[in-house]
Design a protein around this motif. Structure first.
Motif, PDB file in Angstrom:
ATOM      1  N   ALA A 159       0.825  -1.204   0.000  1.00  0.00           N
ATOM      2  CA  ALA A 159       0.000   0.000   0.000  1.00  0.00           C
ATOM      3  C   ALA A 159       0.865   1.262   0.000  1.00  0.00           C
ATOM      4  CB  ALA A 159      -0.930  -0.003   1.209  1.00  0.00           C
ATOM      5  N   GLU A 160       1.915   1.282   0.808  1.00  0.00           N
ATOM      6  CA  GLU A 160       2.814   2.441   0.862  1.00  0.00           C
ATOM      7  C   GLU A 160       3.491   2.683  -0.480  1.00  0.00           C
ATOM      8  OE1 GLU A 160       6.931   3.801   3.110  1.00  0.00           O
ATOM      9  OE2 GLU A 160       5.702   2.227   4.013  1.00  0.00           O
ATOM     10  N   THR A 161       3.969   1.622  -1.096  1.00  0.00           N
ATOM     11  CA  THR A 161       4.643   1.733  -2.389  1.00  0.00           C
ATOM     12  C   THR A 161       3.680   2.230  -3.469  1.00  0.00           C
ATOM     13  OG1 THR A 161       6.159  -0.032  -1.764  1.00  0.00           O
ATOM     14  CG2 THR A 161       5.977   0.452  -4.111  1.00  0.00           C
ATOM     15  N   ALA A 162       2.451   1.740  -3.448  1.00  0.00           N
ATOM     16  CA  ALA A 162       1.446   2.186  -4.417  1.00  0.00           C
ATOM     17  C   ALA A 162       1.146   3.667  -4.244  1.00  0.00           C
ATOM     18  CB  ALA A 162       0.169   1.364  -4.264  1.00  0.00           C
ATOM     19  N   ALA A 163       1.052   4.121  -2.984  1.00  0.00           N
ATOM     20  CA  ALA A 163       0.787   5.539  -2.723  1.00  0.00           C
ATOM     21  C   ALA A 163       1.930   6.411  -3.229  1.00  0.00           C
ATOM     22  CB  ALA A 163       0.566   5.755  -1.225  1.00  0.00           C
ATOM     23  N   GLU A 164       3.164   6.003  -2.951  1.00  0.00           N
ATOM     24  CA  GLU A 164       4.323   6.775  -3.387  1.00  0.00           C
ATOM     25  C   GLU A 164       4.436   6.795  -4.912  1.00  0.00           C
ATOM     26  OE1 GLU A 164       7.542   5.066  -1.144  1.00  0.00           O
ATOM     27  OE2 GLU A 164       7.087   6.290   0.626  1.00  0.00           O
ATOM     28  N   ALA A 165       3.999   5.739  -5.570  1.00  0.00           N
ATOM     29  CA  ALA A 165       4.032   5.700  -7.036  1.00  0.00           C
ATOM     30  C   ALA A 165       3.033   6.685  -7.650  1.00  0.00           C
ATOM     31  CB  ALA A 165       3.745   4.283  -7.530  1.00  0.00           C
ATOM     32  N   MET A 166       1.982   7.005  -6.912  1.00  0.00           N
ATOM     33  CA  MET A 166       1.000   7.976  -7.411  1.00  0.00           C
ATOM     34  C   MET A 166       1.543   9.396  -7.393  1.00  0.00           C
ATOM     35  SD  MET A 166      -2.544   6.610  -5.722  1.00  0.00           S
ATOM     36  CE  MET A 166      -3.516   7.944  -6.439  1.00  0.00           C
ATOM     37  N   ARG A 226      -3.571  -6.881  -5.707  1.00  0.00           N
ATOM     38  CA  ARG A 226      -3.393  -5.700  -6.561  1.00  0.00           C
ATOM     39  C   ARG A 226      -3.883  -4.468  -5.818  1.00  0.00           C
ATOM     40  NH1 ARG A 226      -4.571  -8.371 -12.033  1.00  0.00           N
ATOM     41  NH2 ARG A 226      -2.575  -9.417 -12.281  1.00  0.00           N
ATOM     42  N   THR A 227      -3.435  -3.306  -6.273  1.00  0.00           N
ATOM     43  CA  THR A 227      -3.836  -2.058  -5.626  1.00  0.00           C
ATOM     44  C   THR A 227      -4.527  -1.128  -6.612  1.00  0.00           C
ATOM     45  OG1 THR A 227      -1.718  -0.983  -6.113  1.00  0.00           O
ATOM     46  CG2 THR A 227      -1.911  -2.137  -3.999  1.00  0.00           C
ATOM     47  N   THR A 228      -5.407  -0.305  -6.063  1.00  0.00           N
ATOM     48  CA  THR A 228      -5.964   0.831  -6.798  1.00  0.00           C
ATOM     49  C   THR A 228      -5.882   2.023  -5.863  1.00  0.00           C
ATOM     50  OG1 THR A 228      -8.218   0.339  -6.073  1.00  0.00           O
ATOM     51  CG2 THR A 228      -7.554  -0.539  -8.210  1.00  0.00           C
ATOM     52  N   GLY A 229      -5.638   3.183  -6.433  1.00  0.00           N
ATOM     53  CA  GLY A 229      -5.475   4.378  -5.613  1.00  0.00           C
ATOM     54  C   GLY A 229      -6.418   5.485  -6.011  1.00  0.00           C
ATOM     55  N   THR A 230      -6.826   6.258  -5.011  1.00  0.00           N
ATOM     56  CA  THR A 230      -7.683   7.422  -5.215  1.00  0.00           C
ATOM     57  C   THR A 230      -7.051   8.606  -4.507  1.00  0.00           C
ATOM     58  OG1 THR A 230      -9.633   5.986  -5.162  1.00  0.00           O
ATOM     59  CG2 THR A 230     -10.013   8.339  -4.883  1.00  0.00           C
ATOM     60  N   ARG A 231      -6.935   9.702  -5.213  1.00  0.00           N
ATOM     61  CA  ARG A 231      -6.406  10.925  -4.600  1.00  0.00           C
ATOM     62  C   ARG A 231      -7.501  11.541  -3.735  1.00  0.00           C
ATOM     63  NH1 ARG A 231      -1.830  13.134  -7.943  1.00  0.00           N
ATOM     64  NH2 ARG A 231      -1.468  11.503  -9.475  1.00  0.00           N
ATOM     65  N   VAL A 232      -7.186  11.742  -2.467  1.00  0.00           N
ATOM     66  CA  VAL A 232      -8.136  12.341  -1.532  1.00  0.00           C
ATOM     67  C   VAL A 232      -7.868  13.836  -1.407  1.00  0.00           C
ATOM     68  CG1 VAL A 232      -8.956  12.324   0.862  1.00  0.00           C
ATOM     69  CG2 VAL A 232      -8.391  10.171  -0.275  1.00  0.00           C
ATOM     70  N   ARG A 233      -6.586  14.202  -1.352  1.00  0.00           N
ATOM     71  CA  ARG A 233      -6.208  15.620  -1.230  1.00  0.00           C
ATOM     72  C   ARG A 233      -4.851  15.832  -1.876  1.00  0.00           C
ATOM     73  NH1 ARG A 233      -6.563  20.278   2.276  1.00  0.00           N
ATOM     74  NH2 ARG A 233      -4.515  21.227   2.389  1.00  0.00           N
ATOM     75  N   ASP A 234      -4.757  16.884  -2.668  1.00  0.00           N
ATOM     76  CA  ASP A 234      -3.485  17.317  -3.230  1.00  0.00           C
ATOM     77  C   ASP A 234      -3.206  18.711  -2.711  1.00  0.00           C
ATOM     78  OD1 ASP A 234      -2.635  15.132  -4.758  1.00  0.00           O
ATOM     79  OD2 ASP A 234      -3.973  15.672  -6.401  1.00  0.00           O
ATOM     80  N   GLY A 235      -2.355  18.796  -1.708  1.00  0.00           N
ATOM     81  CA  GLY A 235      -1.989  20.089  -1.138  1.00  0.00           C
ATOM     82  C   GLY A 235      -0.623  20.525  -1.617  1.00  0.00           C
ATOM     83  N   VAL A 236      -0.231  21.728  -1.207  1.00  0.00           N
ATOM     84  CA  VAL A 236       1.082  22.255  -1.580  1.00  0.00           C
ATOM     85  C   VAL A 236       2.182  21.485  -0.868  1.00  0.00           C
ATOM     86  CG1 VAL A 236       2.572  24.296  -1.485  1.00  0.00           C
ATOM     87  CG2 VAL A 236       0.145  24.531  -2.063  1.00  0.00           C
ATOM     88  N   ASP A 237       1.966  21.194   0.423  1.00  0.00           N
ATOM     89  CA  ASP A 237       3.015  20.566   1.224  1.00  0.00           C
ATOM     90  C   ASP A 237       2.761  19.096   1.542  1.00  0.00           C
ATOM     91  OD1 ASP A 237       0.871  21.085   2.838  1.00  0.00           O
ATOM     92  OD2 ASP A 237       2.058  21.727   4.554  1.00  0.00           O
ATOM     93  N   ARG A 279      -5.967   7.256  -0.880  1.00  0.00           N
ATOM     94  CA  ARG A 279      -6.586   6.030  -0.363  1.00  0.00           C
ATOM     95  C   ARG A 279      -6.130   4.902  -1.279  1.00  0.00           C
ATOM     96  NH1 ARG A 279     -12.695   4.096   0.797  1.00  0.00           N
ATOM     97  NH2 ARG A 279     -12.417   2.000  -0.014  1.00  0.00           N
ATOM     98  N   ILE A 280      -5.660   3.838  -0.676  1.00  0.00           N
ATOM     99  CA  ILE A 280      -5.214   2.668  -1.427  1.00  0.00           C
ATOM    100  C   ILE A 280      -6.087   1.481  -1.028  1.00  0.00           C
ATOM    101  CG2 ILE A 280      -3.317   1.054  -1.872  1.00  0.00           C
ATOM    102  CD1 ILE A 280      -2.775   3.847  -2.978  1.00  0.00           C
TER     103      ILE A 280
END
Length: 88
Positions: free
Chosen positions: A15-22, A45-56, A61-62
């Motif tokens: 899950a961590e690796t999938a998030a970092e790949a996004m 397998r993993t699927t990812g959804t962007r919950v928040r894209d902030g500046v910092d 969600r994976i």
């Protein structure tokens, strides 16, 4: 593991690796994971959804699913990512 399925730690790393790949150039700084089932057939397998894209930071969600068992949900993780800061 001893019961013939994927260890929870391995699911967390997946899950961590999938998030970092996004979000290339980021690293996971926080993760909450809920384990719901064990792999029956595989592969996981993993699927990812962007919950928040902030500046910092970013939050994703994976979902980890068992592709060989009709995408049965194995785990759900929320991962917070921050940009990798380089010295200097």
């Amino acid at each position: 593991n001893s019961i013939g399925t994927i260890n929870g730690g391995a699911i967390a790393v997946l899950a961590e690796t999938a998030a970092e790949a996004m979000h290339p150039g980021t690293r996971a700084v926080d993760m909450s994971i809920h384990y719901l089932a064990q792999v029956r057939a595989g592969p996981a397998r993993t699927t990812g959804t962007r919950v928040r894209d902030g500046v910092d930071h970013h939050v994703v969600r994976i979902d980890v699913v068992d592709a060989g068992s009709a995408d049965r949900v194995l785990a759900v993780a929320t991962v917070t990512l921050e940009p990798v800061r380089r010295p200097g």
